[in-house]
Design an enzyme around this catalytic site. Structure first.
Site, PDB file in Angstrom:
ATOM      1  N   HIS B 118       0.935  -1.388  -0.017  1.00 57.59           N
ATOM      2  CA  HIS B 118      -0.014  -0.261  -0.036  1.00 57.59           C
ATOM      3  C   HIS B 118       0.856   1.324  -0.141  1.00 57.59           C
ATOM      4  CE1 HIS B 118      -2.837   3.033   1.683  1.00 57.59           C
ATOM      5  NE2 HIS B 118      -3.679   2.148   1.549  1.00 57.59           N
ATOM      6  N   ASP B 195       3.202  -4.120   7.817  1.00 56.03           N
ATOM      7  CA  ASP B 195       1.959  -3.366   7.783  1.00 56.03           C
ATOM      8  C   ASP B 195       0.782  -4.450   7.892  1.00 56.03           C
ATOM      9  OD1 ASP B 195      -0.575  -2.374   6.593  1.00 56.03           O
ATOM     10  OD2 ASP B 195       0.415  -1.683   4.707  1.00 56.03           O
ATOM     11  N   GLN B 198      -4.401  -4.919   7.073  1.00 62.06           N
ATOM     12  CA  GLN B 198      -5.419  -5.792   6.397  1.00 62.06           C
ATOM     13  C   GLN B 198      -5.041  -7.157   7.114  1.00 62.06           C
ATOM     14  OE1 GLN B 198      -7.793  -5.046   4.408  1.00 62.06           O
ATOM     15  NE2 GLN B 198      -7.147  -3.027   3.920  1.00 62.06           N
ATOM     16  N   LYS B 221     -10.589  -0.477  10.934  1.00 64.83           N
ATOM     17  CA  LYS B 221     -10.887  -1.529   9.782  1.00 64.83           C
ATOM     18  C   LYS B 221     -11.018  -2.820  10.484  1.00 64.83           C
ATOM     19  CE  LYS B 221      -7.353   0.016   6.347  1.00 64.83           C
ATOM     20  NZ  LYS B 221      -8.186   0.711   5.420  1.00 64.83           N
ATOM     21  N   CYS B 360      -4.876   2.491  -3.738  1.00 65.26           N
ATOM     22  CA  CYS B 360      -3.537   3.033  -3.177  1.00 65.26           C
ATOM     23  C   CYS B 360      -2.484   2.082  -3.262  1.00 65.26           C
ATOM     24  CB  CYS B 360      -3.871   3.383  -1.689  1.00 65.26           C
ATOM     25  SG  CYS B 360      -5.181   4.613  -1.574  1.00 65.26           S
TER      26      CYS B 360
END
Lengths: 155, 406
Positions: B118, B195, B198, B221, B360
């Site tokens: 991302h 990261d 997700q 999220k 993104c």
């Protein structure tokens, strides 16, 4: 809230059928004046960073009149059809005449019913349906923003 | 399959029974439990923490501390003071790049990311490399969409300072082997930064066993409020980092000519903290723990498998990424020559919310050779009827476009 289709069948909402009509899809799939000019008087590129749509516009003038116009780009049916139809509407026009068409087109996108009936917009009126979908206004206007920049660059 | 948490628990979904929300990878809807926790905090305990010499401020301080502890426990982090609150994943990753990066990356050093990051885990490192004269290297993906470990291994060396990578791809849903990548990074003495935007909402995460130095995530999220995220870190690394922002809360003493820093976590949390949203995120963690992240994962897998099969069966539909069992709750696809934005508009008219565009992740889109995809993503409140609506909408889009070109 746009109208829903509670039946779950395949009939699209009427405002979408009005927008994604044959003429739009035709310009999307067979764009007119697609390409580049070897010696453009003005070349501009516009991109919508949010969605990635882009338009590159090349213009050549004879005095004050547009002699030739070409575009390349990628994006949704609305942005590409709008660009294709716009290039057709420009040929032979002066900057002032183009400005008038561009203003009328913006008015139509903003929802002005008189603009949507104005014969001066010709085929571009097929895009009138986009007025009802505010999130897609930037798509319809992308090529026109490129055009405005091209004309102001030229001075 | 029915929803894992009933739609009635989500006021927005309860109010709009026709709404088909398939954009949870962008942000999730909020359960009543989280909204109630936010409201209760502001109605009963709100004050500026760490400051006031009065009982109400002490209560706010305690709520903030307890929220941090609850969230750290949810993510398997024993040392709760190593959970740094941020605005979200983006700020957490920028914090590491700015603080650790500026202190440790110099000319000639190397930073490695993958081609599927991302922008939030790509641009901060790219810019750090440009600023420091370091080399920015991009590890490509294997055919299954995961980071190519052979190439990564070959890329790492004594100059590698950072390996920054995603746990789960926001476009493809691919799940990377975090521990293995962390081990490779540590093998050359590099920092391993993951990261988890997700990953955290969809998979069980046990930070102390993951092996990474940092794991960044967003509260919104995973059923939490917008504006709160967490940087989970290892104390040894956090202790040596200079502050990221200067201001209140993060100082120990301020002399006229110099200052000293507060202890963790405060050193890295300048300014009045976002107590309300931390409390809200703790309530989300509580709820997800009560359900069990294994069940969240199983529910999403069942939905993804169905969506994948039914979409793939439509002529002209191309689904990107790995087989359903190897991915999280995300399905990216295209429909013939129907542009994803047109598809999203057509679906929106049927109250089906999907994401369309480059997500993104422009470097990844270039590698996939597409400008945009449509993306449907699932969470605890989705059920099979949402997939029915998605599939029906895709068929409508095909009809509308006359389907001359596949």
């Amino acid at each position: 809230m746009p109208p829903s289709d509670p039946g779950g069948g395949d009939a699209p909402a009427p405002h979408l059928s009005a927008l994604y009509q044959e003429v739009i899809l035709d310009h999307y799939r067979r764009p007119r004046n697609r390409g580049t000019l070897e010696h453009p008087d003005v070349a501009v590129a516009k991109k919508n960073p949010l969605c990635g749509d882009e338009i590159h516009l090349h213009l050549a003038f004879d005095g004050d009149r547009v002699r030739e116009v070409r575009f390349t780009g990628q994006g949704c049916a609305i942005s590409q059809a709008s660009a294709s139809m716009m290039t057709q509407a420009l040929a032979g026009k002066t900057a002032a005449e183009i400005g008038a068409v561009a203003r009328r087109f913006s008015e139509m996108v903003a929802g002005d019913p008189a603009a949507a009936r104005d014969a001066a917009l010709g085929e571009l009126r097929a895009l009138a349906g986009v007025a009802k979908i505010p999130v897609r206004h930037p798509c319809a206007l992308l090529a026109w923003n490129a055009l405005a920049e091209a004309l102001s660059t030229r001075g | 399959m029915s929803a894992l948490i009933d739609r009635d628990e989500f006021p927005l979904l309860a109010r709009a029974p026709e709404l088909v929300y398939l954009d949870s990878a962008a942000t999730t809807q909020k359960p009543r439990a989280v909204l109630d926790a936010l409201r209760a905090y502001y109605e009963h305990d709100n004050a500026n923490p760490h400051r006031g010499a009065y009982a109400l401020s002490a209560r706010a301080t305690e709520r903030y501390r307890a929220a941090r502890e609850r969230i750290a426990r949810f993510f398997g982090l024993a040392d709760a003071d190593c959970a740094i609150f941020t605005r979200g994943t983006t700020e957490a990753l920028n914090l590491v790049a700015a603080s650790w990066g500026r202190a440790n990356v110099g000319a000639g050093d190397e930073i490695v990311v993958s081609g599927a990051e991302h922008h939030a885990n790509f641009v901060p490192w790219q810019q750090l490399a440009l600023e420091r004269g370091a080399r920015f290297r991009i590890c490509e993906l294997a055919p299954d969409g995961r980071i190519d470990l052979d190439q990564l291994r070959a890329m790492l060396g004594p100059r590698t300072k950072v390996v920054a990578f995603h746990h789960v791809s926001n476009v493809l849903g691919t799940i990377n082997p975090v521990r293995e990548i962390a081990e490779l990074a540590h093998g050359v003495g590099a920092l391993a930064v993951c990261d988890g935007a997700q990953g955290a909402p969809h998979l069980p995460v046990a930070f102390d066993q993951l092996g990474v130095d940092f794991y960044a995530l967003s509260g919104h999220k995973m059923l939490g409020p917008m504006g709160i995220g967490v940087l989970l870190g290892r104390r040894e690394v956090l202790e040596r980092m200079p502050p990221y922002m200067m201001g209140g809360d993060m100082i120990e003493f301020v002399h006229d000519d110099r200052s000293t820093w507060n202890v963790l976590p405060h050193k890295l949390e300048a300014g009045t903290p976002n107590v309300g949203d931390a409390v809200g995120l703790a309530a989300a963690a509580e709820l997800l723990d009560a359900i069990g992240m294994d069940r969240v994962r199983a529910h999403e897998q069942a939905l993804v498998r169905t969506a994948y099969e039914r979409l793939s069966a439509i002529e002209g539909v191309h689904v990107y990424g790995p087989a359903p069992d190897a991915r999280s709750g995300v399905v990216s696809f295209t429909v013939g020559d129907v542009h994803p934005h047109d598809l999203a508009t057509i679906l929106d008219a049927r109250q089906v919310c999907i994401r369309a565009g480059h997500h993104c992740a422009q470097p990844l889109m270039r590698r996939l050779g597409v400008a945009a995809t449509a993306r449907a993503s699932f969470y605890v409140y989705n059920d099979e009827s949402d997939i029915d609506a998605l599939v029906a909408g895709v068929r409508t889009a095909k009809e509308l476009f006359g389907h001359a070109t596949v």
